[in-house]
Design an enzyme around this catalytic site. Structure first.
Site, short mmCIF file in Angstrom:
data_model
loop_
_atom_site.label_atom_id
_atom_site.label_comp_id
_atom_site.label_asym_id
_atom_site.label_seq_id
_atom_site.Cartn_x
_atom_site.Cartn_y
_atom_site.Cartn_z
N HIS A 170 -1.34 0.09 -9.85
CA HIS A 170 -1.96 -0.88 -8.93
C HIS A 170 -2.41 -2.13 -9.69
O HIS A 170 -3.60 -2.49 -9.73
CB HIS A 170 -3.15 -0.23 -8.21
CG HIS A 170 -3.50 -0.93 -6.92
ND1 HIS A 170 -4.00 -0.27 -5.83
CD2 HIS A 170 -3.43 -2.23 -6.55
CE1 HIS A 170 -4.22 -1.13 -4.85
NE2 HIS A 170 -3.89 -2.34 -5.27
N GLU A 176 -4.57 7.35 -5.07
CA GLU A 176 -4.65 6.66 -6.36
C GLU A 176 -5.82 7.17 -7.17
O GLU A 176 -6.93 7.23 -6.64
CB GLU A 176 -4.77 5.15 -6.13
CG GLU A 176 -3.49 4.57 -5.51
CD GLU A 176 -3.48 3.05 -5.40
OE1 GLU A 176 -4.48 2.40 -5.77
OE2 GLU A 176 -2.48 2.51 -4.92
N ARG A 208 0.85 -1.18 0.00
CA ARG A 208 0.00 0.00 0.00
C ARG A 208 0.89 1.23 0.00
O ARG A 208 1.91 1.28 0.73
CB ARG A 208 -0.88 0.04 1.26
CG ARG A 208 -2.10 -0.88 1.18
CD ARG A 208 -3.08 -0.40 0.11
NE ARG A 208 -4.25 -1.24 -0.06
CZ ARG A 208 -4.34 -2.26 -0.91
NH1 ARG A 208 -3.33 -2.58 -1.69
NH2 ARG A 208 -5.46 -2.93 -1.03
#
Ligand code: NAD
Ligand code: 3PG
Length: 603
Positions: free
Chosen positions: A339, A320, A291
């Site tokens: 991601h 994000e 993360r």
């Protein structure tokens, strides 16, 4: 005693309890059926959990909102049971509007399921399914407070994430992304993109869970020396892979490469920061597929510029998508992906099935594969505990109904008499059911396994537990459960123990919960229907007298039991009744001269 001579509870109207509808029994509400996962499923853990149940009849199917793209196989599974609304890219406002019409919500990492979402659901939302591992985008406290179960899909994307970590590690070491961009822009810079080798280098894996250990295994195969730091990882798992567990400081000080694999929690937030970068070997290379928030991103830019960090490869960011002009993303020595850790065809198919099964199971009120905000109980343990779960709730219900109006219930003490060792006997399920039993009759709150502890805390109810360890073979999990409510007065004085608490005790006989003790009186009545407790002068004919009052009104007596101190002295009679006697009948029972006090209790 005056209080005994004057029945404390002669007015039947004061006996009425919460009039809100009750399910036939806690257990049937909790576990109406059992949903079985295919036994062949490789990593299937079979856990059961109580949630509210939702109907699946065609006219009244639950609605599942799928807010981010989910694999087809998962959608198909959901559609067999529910109305499925696939609405991607909802704004926070749109999500809050839609959620009040939904029983379940499925998200990936891109949707913030915050407190507002739970508040907007108006209590309808029963389960949030996170189609992946990280649940840092779901407000777990708010979910728990609203009695909403959160489930995730913890295993299906492990290998995908580990493979992406290794891909980034190798790509970073050999400047693949930078060199690719350079060639595509017409350049041929062979000297600029000389890389570093992996073989023989030390890799520190921070977070040695599912992904971390798969990364470690693969890095060993590449000839790296792998160390790991994880305060909670078992040493034997590390040993089995040939990895040494070390302290955080040792890991970061000795590593040539650091790969991050811990969850984002308050403890791991900005774990890599100016202070920790300063302790690292100069020229360290960092991979993050965990993360973004575990790194202080501004500190990483400084560490890159100062030459402490030679390179970084990042799949995840604190925000994000990151801002296009982010210094970190634009940094020449940083490789980035959007991601993508879980984004393989195989992983997304697996995740979709895993989360759909968990959500459907939870909506059926029976089973969730992977609960995040509630205790999970293995199915075989649950089967064994079933009658005790029912006993626990009923004892809680009885005990609280014995409290005299006006005395606030604050302290409940539970004793479990068991032959089982503490690590072989998990009481969370029983505690939740006792909490449910204690709270529901005196409030309008719905208590389930998810919100039991929270609800107790919120109401200032302290539940303490103790185990009384018995000798003998641990065949059955429990000998008896005793529930005591301290610092209150009772509307049935005989329910008080010698030490001044309301006390009820029960055990399971032939699979049926029984009440076996009230105060210091031994009784034996099966906990079905409702119960009348009478304290009387022990004399012949009492059972007949009370029995005929009830019989005249056609109230079926299922059980009677008398516990006495000594012959012809005081006794407590427990009478199980299938139906609720009328006020008139209860009044007549109270007027029987030998009866000193009585109480009618609904189970
Ligand atoms: N990039 C992606 O697409 C992707 C895919 C899957 C998982 N993830 C993320 O990867 C991380 C790991 O996932 P997992 O499935 O291995 O989870 P996991 O729960 O199996 O492993 C996490 C490990 O971190 C450890 N840990 C907790 N606090 C720690 C600390 N302070 N220091 C060191 N270790 C600590 C835990 O003990 C546990 O062993 C999660 O953050 C998850 O969200 C990302
Ligand atoms: O925690 C996870 O499972 C990963 O970060 C994957 O997230 P995603 O489902 O948004 O790809």
């Amino acid at each position: 005693m005056a209080s005994l001579a004057t029945p404390t509870l002669k007015n039947p109207s004061s006996l009425s309890l919460s009039s809100k509808p009750r399910l036939p029994s806690a257990l049937s509400a909790a576990f109406p059926n059992t949903l079985h996962f295919p036994p062949s499923h490789p990593q299937r853990r079979r856990f059961l959990i109580i949630t509210a149940s939702a109907s699946s009849s065609s006219s009244n199917k639950p609605t599942v909102l799928v807010a981010e793209k989910l694999g087809e196989a998962g959608l198909e599974l959901l559609k067999q049971f529910a109305n499925v609304d696939c609405s991607y890219n909802l704004s926070p406002e749109e999500l809050c509007t839609k959620i009040s019409l939904c029983d379940a919500l499925i998200v990936r990492s891109g949707t913030k399921v915050n407190r507002e979402v739970f508040e907007s659901s108006g209590g309808r939302l029963k389960v949030v399914g996170r189609a992946g591992v990280g649940i840092d985008n779901v407000d777990l406290s708010a979910a728990t407070e609203h009695g909403c179960l959160v489930v995730n899909a913890p295993t299906a994307n492990t290998v995908a994430a580990a493979e992406h970590g290794i891909a980034l590690l190798a790509a970073m070491a050999r400047n693949v992304a930078q060199a690719d961009a350079s060639v595509k822009s017409g350049k041929w810079q062979r000297n600029k993109y000389v890389g570093v080798s992996l073989v023989g280098k030390t890799l520190a894996v921070l977070g040695f869970g599912k992904v971390g250990s798969e990364v470690a295994r693969r890095a060993k195969g590449l000839g790296m020396h792998v160390i790991a730091h994880d305060p909670y990882a078992p040493a034997d798992r590390a040993r089995a892979i040939g990895v040494e567990l070390v302290s955080f400081d040792e890991a970061i000080a000795t590593a040539d490469f650091i790969s991050l694999h811990m969850p984002l929690t308050p403890a791991t937030n900005k774990m890599l920061n100016d202070e920790t970068f300063a302790k690292m070997k100069k020229g360290v290379r960092i991979v993050n597929v965990a993360r973004g928030g575990v790194i202080d991103e501004e500190a990483l830019v400084r560490a890159l510029d100062d030459g402490i960090v030679a390179q970084a490869a990042l799949d995840v960011f604190s925000e994000e998508p990151p801002k296009p002009d982010s210094k970190l993303v634009q940094h020449e020595r940083v490789t980035v992906t959007p991601h993508l850790g879980a984004s393989t065809v195989e992983a997304q198919e697996g995740v979709a099935i895993e989360i759909a099964e968990a959500v459907v199971g939870a909506l059926k009120g029976e089973l969730a594969a992977t609960a995040v905000n509630a205790p999970m109980v293995p199915s075989e343990v649950l089967t064994e505990l079933k009658p005790y779960v029912e006993l626990a709730e009923k004892l809680g219900r009885l005990a609280v109904q014995l409290v005299a109006g006006g005395s606030g219930v604050k302290n409940v003490k539970v004793s479990y008499a068991t032959t089982r060792a503490p690590d072989d006997f998990d009481t969370r399920l029983l505690r939740a059911m006792i909490t449910k039993g204690v709270i529901e009759p005196i409030s309008s709150v719905f208590v389930n396994l998810v919100n039991a502890d929270f609800t107790a805390k919120q109401r200032g109810l302290r539940i303490t537990e103790e185990r009384v360890l018995l000798d003998g073979s641990p065949e059955s999990p429990l000998e008896s459960i005793q529930v005591q409510i301290a610092n209150v007065e009772s509307k049935f004085a005989s329910a008080m123990s010698e030490t001044g608490e309301i006390r009820v005790e029960g055990r399971v006989k032939d699979g049926i919960p029984h009440l076996t003790k009230v105060g210091s009186f031994e009784v034996d009545v099966s906990l079905e229907g409702s119960i009348i407790l009478c304290r009387q002068v022990d004399q012949p004919g009492m059972i007949g007298t009370v029995g005929s009052i009830l019989g005249e009104e056609n109230v079926n007596v299922s059980f009677m039991s008398v516990g006495r101190v000594a012959p012809r002295k005081h006794a407590v009679m427990a009478i199980g009744v299938d139906d609720q006697p009328s006020k008139e009948s209860l009044k007549r029972i109270g007027e029987v001269p030998a009866i000193e006090e009585f109480v009618f209790l609904k189970l």
